[in-house]
Enzyme design. Structure first.
Site, PDB file in Angstrom:
ATOM      1  N   TYR A  50       0.840  -1.201   0.000  1.00 22.22           N
ATOM      2  CA  TYR A  50       0.000   0.000   0.000  1.00 22.22           C
ATOM      3  C   TYR A  50       0.865   1.237   0.000  1.00 22.22           C
ATOM      4  O   TYR A  50       1.742   1.372   0.845  1.00 22.22           O
ATOM      5  CB  TYR A  50      -0.919   0.023   1.222  1.00 22.22           C
ATOM      6  N   GLU A  52      -0.517   4.674  -0.492  1.00 24.17           N
ATOM      7  CA  GLU A  52      -1.407   5.828  -0.664  1.00 24.17           C
ATOM      8  C   GLU A  52      -0.640   7.139  -0.553  1.00 24.17           C
ATOM      9  O   GLU A  52       0.217   7.290   0.317  1.00 24.17           O
ATOM     10  CB  GLU A  52      -2.517   5.797   0.391  1.00 24.17           C
ATOM     11  N   ASP A 196      -7.410  12.801 -25.289  1.00 20.03           N
ATOM     12  CA  ASP A 196      -7.365  11.428 -24.782  1.00 20.03           C
ATOM     13  C   ASP A 196      -6.675  10.594 -25.862  1.00 20.03           C
ATOM     14  O   ASP A 196      -7.295  10.212 -26.852  1.00 20.03           O
ATOM     15  CB  ASP A 196      -8.784  10.941 -24.517  1.00 20.03           C
ATOM     16  N   THR A 222      -4.335   5.605 -21.827  1.00 11.18           N
ATOM     17  CA  THR A 222      -4.102   4.279 -21.271  1.00 11.18           C
ATOM     18  C   THR A 222      -2.643   3.929 -21.590  1.00 11.18           C
ATOM     19  O   THR A 222      -2.012   4.581 -22.426  1.00 11.18           O
ATOM     20  CB  THR A 222      -4.999   3.217 -21.925  1.00 11.18           C
ATOM     21  N   LYS A 225      -2.342   0.096 -24.852  1.00  8.06           N
ATOM     22  CA  LYS A 225      -2.742  -0.045 -26.255  1.00  8.06           C
ATOM     23  C   LYS A 225      -1.483   0.084 -27.127  1.00  8.06           C
ATOM     24  O   LYS A 225      -0.590  -0.726 -26.977  1.00  8.06           O
ATOM     25  CB  LYS A 225      -3.852   0.963 -26.566  1.00  8.06           C
ATOM     26  N   ARG A 231      -1.869  -2.802 -18.250  1.00  2.00           N
ATOM     27  CA  ARG A 231      -3.114  -2.036 -18.163  1.00  2.00           C
ATOM     28  C   ARG A 231      -2.933  -0.944 -17.119  1.00  2.00           C
ATOM     29  O   ARG A 231      -2.549  -1.210 -15.981  1.00  2.00           O
ATOM     30  CB  ARG A 231      -4.289  -2.946 -17.795  1.00  2.00           C
TER      31      ARG A 231
END
Ligand SMILES: *Cc1c(COP(=O)(O)O)cnc(C)c1O
Length: 413
Positions: A50, A52, A196, A222, A225, A231
């Site tokens: 974690y 954060e 985008d 993203t 691609k 991802r």
């Protein structure tokens, strides 16, 4: 090895999928084959932690290596795209776009984007998506005859509706975006302009598509691609963005955390860092150029076989094909091609009168097959197979064997 022992069911499915990828042509334009290095980072112990917060401002202890890692990833993104600020924490493209809204708009504000059936993305204000439920969405499309973005339409809609945010970017648009014109429209109306580049990020990084950087305020993408990473998502702020709103980087960061997300996926951030390094190699430039060359050959060959290409061809990695003159639906064509080991997807075409479940078109692209090293010669072969299969469905079985042979010559990365 451990997986096979501990969970043979899942191990078996991974083996089967590996075999499917090895023996078939992945031609869905939003997909690619990541490198083993990317996957190694993704499947590492970084999965466990974690973290954060942001580098050097974490809410948990034990983050010292993650600070270095995330800083490195951010530096690589800034350098590769030439931007002032990058946030590499978005879980994927849609959460990245949600953060762009949160950073620039209040609920109920007017936003503009390209309609989904015209080639836009759900998150650009399509009616079933949060982006149309929480904001007043004005949608633009493409010209009915040319299938090109009608920049005058965007200008007029922006003047009439005075949007807070304008999205440009698409999932099924085979042409180059005129960022300069869009920048002028946004400047004129005072809107934030967000590019985008999810589909074309690898082409932009490799110089095979003009970069939006000088003309837009925000870039979202993203990473899985054409960029060929794991991802994930990245949001960037350009120099122009900071000139418009010096608080923009802070607003983006706050929108991702604590606005929308909790702990970032550091294994994905490591994978993104690896893919950004790969994308800064000269070899990646060649790759990006070849992706476009391959798509152009595919387009020209399919046109010779009488296929109708939306916009008449392609400038990027993808083709959108209107099948109405071939007497087959997009869904039936996609299923048939899958039988032969050619994976593409059914897709609506602009002004499609058919339902989205049985649209009139198919979409295909060259990012993944180009990652395997395929070139113009193979594109000719593939377009010949596609034509044969659509003309004569019975040929799919025979062609399946030929596809397997070709795949054997071009192993996965
Ligand atoms: C793929 C894509 C997205 C969304 O990405 P996900 O990772 O599927 O959420 C957003 N915008 C565009 C233009 C895309 O092509």
């Amino acid at each position: 090895m451990n997986l096979k022992k501990q969970d043979p069911q899942i191990a078996k499915l991974i083996d089967l999928e590996t075999e499917r990828q090895k023996t078939s042509l992945e031609m869905i334009p939003s997909e690619n084959h990541s490198s083993p290095a990317v996957r190694e980072a993704l499947g590492s112990v970084l999965v466990d932690k974690y973290t954060e917060g942001y580098p050097h401002k974490r809410y948990y202890n034990g983050c010292k290596y993650y600070d270095i890692l995330e800083d490195l990833c951010i530096q690589r993104a800034k350098k590769l795209f030439g931007v002032e600020h990058a946030n590499v924490q978005p879980y994927s493209g849609s959460p990245a776009n949600a953060a762009v809204y949160m950073a620039t708009c209040e609920p109920g504000d007017t936003i503009m984007g390209m309609a989904l059936p015209m080639g836009g993305h759900l998150t650009h204000g399509w009616k079933v998506n949060f982006s149309a439920k929480f904001f007043n969405s004005v949608q633009y499309g493409v010209d009915e005859k040319t299938h090109l973005i009608d920049y005058d339409e965007i200008k007029n809609l922006a003047r009439e509706n005075n949007p807070k945010l304008i999205w440009v970017g698409a999932t099924a648009y085979p042409r180059i975006f005129d960022w300069k014109k869009l920048g002028e429209i946004a400047d004129f109306t005072g809107a934030y302009l967000a590019a985008d580049i999810s589909h074309i990020a690898g082409l932009v990084a490799g110089g095979a598509h003009p970069s939006p950087v000088p003309y837009v305020h925000i870039i979202s993408t993203t990473t899985h691609k054409t960029l060929r990473g794991p991802r994930g998502g990245i949001i960037m702020v350009t120099k122009k963005g900071i000139e418009k709103d010096s608080e923009l980087p802070k607003k983006i960061d706050r929108a991702i955390f604590p606005g929308l997300q909790g702990g970032p996926h550091q294994n994905a951030i490591a994978g993104i860092a690896v893919c950004l390094k790969e994308a800064s190699n000269p070899a990646f430039k060649k790759y990006a150029m070849q992706v476009v060359k391959n798509a152009k050959v595919l387009a020209e060959e399919l046109k010779k076989y009488g296929f109708t290409l939306i916009s008449g061809g392609t400038d990027n990695h993808l083709l959108l094909i209107d099948l109405r003159n071939k007497n087959i639906t997009g869904a039936a064509a996609a299923d048939l091609l899958e039988e032969a080991g050619i994976t593409i997807n059914k897709n609506s075409i602009p002004y499609d009168s058919a339902s989205p479940f049985k649209p009139s078109g198919i979409r295909m692209g060259t990012p993944a097959i180009t990652s395997r090293g395929m070139k113009e010669k193979e594109m000719k072969k593939i377009s010949n197979w596609i034509n044969e299969i659509i003309l004569n469905p019975k040929s799919a079985k025979k062609i399946r064997e030929e596809v397997k042979k070709l795949c054997k010559k071009f192993p996965l990365p």
